[in-house]
Design a protein around this motif. Structure first.
Motif, short mmCIF file in Angstrom:
data_model
loop_
_atom_site.label_atom_id
_atom_site.label_comp_id
_atom_site.label_asym_id
_atom_site.label_seq_id
_atom_site.Cartn_x
_atom_site.Cartn_y
_atom_site.Cartn_z
N CYS A 242 5.16 -6.04 -12.28
CA CYS A 242 3.89 -5.52 -11.78
C CYS A 242 4.09 -4.22 -10.99
O CYS A 242 3.23 -3.35 -10.98
CB CYS A 242 3.24 -6.59 -10.92
SG CYS A 242 1.49 -6.30 -10.68
N GLN A 243 5.26 -4.10 -10.33
CA GLN A 243 5.53 -2.85 -9.61
C GLN A 243 5.42 -1.65 -10.56
O GLN A 243 4.74 -0.67 -10.27
CB GLN A 243 6.95 -2.92 -9.01
CG GLN A 243 7.51 -1.61 -8.52
CD GLN A 243 6.98 -1.26 -7.15
OE1 GLN A 243 7.50 -1.73 -6.15
NE2 GLN A 243 5.95 -0.44 -7.09
N HIS B 289 -0.28 -5.68 -1.75
CA HIS B 289 1.11 -6.10 -1.91
C HIS B 289 2.01 -4.90 -1.65
O HIS B 289 1.64 -3.76 -1.93
CB HIS B 289 1.31 -6.62 -3.33
CG HIS B 289 2.65 -7.24 -3.53
ND1 HIS B 289 3.71 -6.56 -4.07
CD2 HIS B 289 3.11 -8.48 -3.23
CE1 HIS B 289 4.77 -7.35 -4.11
NE2 HIS B 289 4.43 -8.53 -3.61
N SER C 235 4.34 -3.72 -3.22
CA SER C 235 4.65 -2.90 -4.41
C SER C 235 3.64 -1.75 -4.57
O SER C 235 3.95 -0.72 -5.18
CB SER C 235 4.65 -3.78 -5.67
OG SER C 235 3.44 -4.49 -5.78
N ASP D 210 -4.75 -5.04 -8.72
CA ASP D 210 -3.45 -5.71 -8.69
C ASP D 210 -3.72 -7.18 -8.98
O ASP D 210 -4.20 -7.92 -8.13
CB ASP D 210 -2.80 -5.55 -7.31
CG ASP D 210 -1.47 -6.32 -7.21
OD1 ASP D 210 -1.13 -7.06 -8.16
OD2 ASP D 210 -0.78 -6.19 -6.18
N ALA E 90 -1.26 -9.37 -10.27
CA ALA E 90 0.09 -9.82 -10.64
C ALA E 90 0.08 -11.27 -11.16
O ALA E 90 0.67 -11.57 -12.18
CB ALA E 90 1.04 -9.69 -9.46
N ASP F 224 1.65 -9.54 -14.35
CA ASP F 224 3.02 -9.92 -14.71
C ASP F 224 3.05 -10.96 -15.81
O ASP F 224 2.16 -11.81 -15.89
CB ASP F 224 3.70 -10.55 -13.48
CG ASP F 224 4.51 -9.55 -12.69
OD1 ASP F 224 5.17 -8.70 -13.31
OD2 ASP F 224 4.47 -9.61 -11.45
N HIS G 236 6.26 -12.41 -16.09
CA HIS G 236 7.34 -13.26 -15.57
C HIS G 236 6.89 -14.17 -14.43
O HIS G 236 7.69 -14.92 -13.89
CB HIS G 236 8.58 -12.46 -15.20
CG HIS G 236 8.38 -11.31 -14.25
ND1 HIS G 236 9.05 -10.12 -14.40
CD2 HIS G 236 7.60 -11.15 -13.16
CE1 HIS G 236 8.70 -9.29 -13.43
NE2 HIS G 236 7.83 -9.89 -12.67
N LYS G 237 5.62 -14.10 -14.07
CA LYS G 237 5.13 -15.06 -13.08
C LYS G 237 4.44 -16.22 -13.83
O LYS G 237 5.11 -17.13 -14.29
CB LYS G 237 4.15 -14.37 -12.11
CG LYS G 237 4.85 -13.40 -11.15
CD LYS G 237 3.88 -12.89 -10.11
CE LYS G 237 4.58 -12.17 -8.97
NZ LYS G 237 5.37 -11.01 -9.36
#
Ligand code: PLP
Length: 484
Positions: A139-140, A181, A183, A260, A262, A289, A291-292
């Motif tokens: 997400c960054q 966040h 990021s 955002d 994420a 994301d 990967h979350k």
């Protein structure tokens, strides 16, 4: 001489399968100390080659106890998912195939898989079909991709070509946000917006932006370019900004709106939670994301941009040796990286393994487990609920034996829960300065059984600590960490 891959890969596969089979029996958090890991891993670099298989065996042995077992169904720290079987398998194949997914001509199948993933995700999040997208590391980098496009779009409208003229001397872009966040701040730094560009707006108790001053602030811009950064899922409370109210106002004053999301954007997959993201589709860009909550292995994030031209202008680069294919989509036109991992395969696999109904079920089960966990913790003696889950995140704090709020006691309990081993949580500091324990349920395997085991484990820890007057002393404070 060609080397035989078989011994090293067979060793790795054997370990991987054993690891996954037994992960639920292991202490969930890492147990090895910093000194131990340095001593084991920072060896003198060997002069002579070592057989590949031995390298793999040593790696397994030397990292033992040094891994936080985020594949476990009782890992609730930060916001981390595990890996779905097909996504993990596709990730293995991604490394095996070792494609450079920068250009269609360099890896045709990787490029086409990304087209499929981009379009499925736009459907899932109900984003405009004409939006462009990029599969990035997380997400960054999704923020960075989206806000680079925002910078291009906003400055173009001021007659400034940032790709050619740079930022020095450009019209100043103002940035408005409530809670955000970390990021986001890093992205703003990378893109050349100083901290001074950022105006912090008022938020309510849960961290959502207070709409009352919003319009007045934007009206005062008087045509100056601006970005508004909203949240779908605050990292501590999981709260959502009111997109239906805020985005039309921001648009009225010409501001770029970035979301955002994420983890929170995945609420769109569930009819029970979809109301939280209503109106989000009117933003200009979105970052989330894989990967979350989708449970794709690291590294996997997604950027979406409604202004595809600006997105492409901010990223695309042409050089004579880069073979272009006009009919296909070249990821390099949309991504910040040059050479890049073919990360689309793992997302493709996860989305197909789950299907639409599976993503919905995963989201709803995680939210249910988070609610049960927070309610169950709140029912234990010495636990105070700071924030009940809106989706899959909640906060509790531990009261010391005298019944008082105590940051020190809270962190000690988190460390003792980690040392007890049944589950693993991370800590955070609330906006009013109290330490708390974060509950984040993002793993595809977490179910009611895990909730019961977790609550029993936490209760054991609390009883023991009270009996010992707070002296547990097994855990390493360095493992607590902040929310990321
Ligand atoms: C709300 C939020 N935004 C952004 C990020 C950054 O995402 P990543 O670590 O994938 O870059 C995170 C978590 O890490 C997050 O929780």
């Amino acid at each position: 001489m060609r080397k035989d891959f078989y011994p090293a890969l067979e060793t790795a596969m054997h370990h991987a399968l054993e690891y996954l089979r037994t992960v639920d029996e292991r202490q969930v958090g890492a147990s090895a100390s910093l000194e131990t890991l340095r001593q084991r891993l920072c060896k003198d670099w060997n002069h002579d080659p070592i057989p590949a298989e031995s390298v793999v065996r040593d790696l397994v042995k030397d990292t033992e106890g040094g891994l936080n077992n985020s594949a476990s169904a009782r890992f609730y720290a930060w916001v981390m998912g595990g890996s779905l079987p097909s996504a993990l398998a596709a990730d293995w194949l991604t490394s095996t195939w070792d494609q450079n997914a920068g250009l269609y001509s360099v890896s045709p199948a990787s490029a086409i898989v990304e087209e499929a993933v981009g379009s499925w995700l736009k459907e899932l999040f109900r984003l405009p079909g004409s939006s462009s997208f990029a599969l990035v590391t997380g997400c960054q980098m999704a923020h960075t991709t989206c806000l680079a496009a925002a910078r291009t779009w906003l400055l173009r409208r001021q007659g400034w070509d940032v790709e050619r003229q740079g930022m020095s001397g450009s019209p100043q872009i103002r940035v408005f946000c409530g809670n955000r966040h970390a990021s986001i701040d890093r992205t703003l730094r990378m893109l050349g917006f100083g901290d001074q560009s950022v105006t912090q707006l008022r938020v309510d108790g849960g961290g959502a932006l207070d709409p009352s001053e919003f319009e007045a602030v934007l009206r005062a811009l008087d045509g100056q370019p601006a970005m508004v950064l909203l949240q779908a899922g605050d990292v501590n409370t999981g709260s959502f900004d009111d997109f239906e109210a805020l985005i039309p106002i921001a648009r009225q004053y010409g501001a770029w709106v970035h979301v955002d999301g994420a983890f929170g954007m995945w609420a769109a997959a569930s009819p029970r939670f979809e109301r939280l993201v209503r109106g989000m589709d009117r933003a200009h860009s979105w970052a989330t994301d894989g990967h979350k909550w989708l449970n794709v292995p690291y590294d996997c994030g997604y950027a979406f941009v409604a202004e595809a031209d600006a997105h492409r202008a901010s990223m695309s680069y042409h050089a004579s040796y880069l073979t272009r294919q006009d009919a296909a989509r070249d990821p390099m036109d949309w991504n910040p990286e040059f050479s890049r991992r073919a990360r689309g395969f793992a997302s493709y696999a996860a989305l197909r393994e789950l299907g639409r109904s599976g993503v919905q079920e995963l989201v709803e089960r995680c939210c249910d487990c988070a609610a049960q966990l927070v309610a169950g913790l709140g029912a234990l003696e010495g636990v105070k609920v700071m924030s009940a889950p809106i989706i899959n995140q909640g906060l509790v704090t531990f009261l010391d034996p005298s019944g008082a709020l105590s940051n020190e006691w809270n962190d000690q309990v988190i460390a003792e829960i980690a040392a007890e081993g049944t589950s693993f949580f991370s800590g955070t500091t609330t906006r009013d300065g109290h330490r708390a324990m974060r509950i984040s349920v993002s793993n595809w395997q977490t179910g009611p059984d895990d909730v019961s085991k977790t609550l029993a484990g936490v209760e054991r820890v609390l009883i023991r600590m009270r009996l010992q007057g707070g002296k547990g002393g097994q855990a390493e404070p360095e493992m607590l960490g902040q929310s990321i």
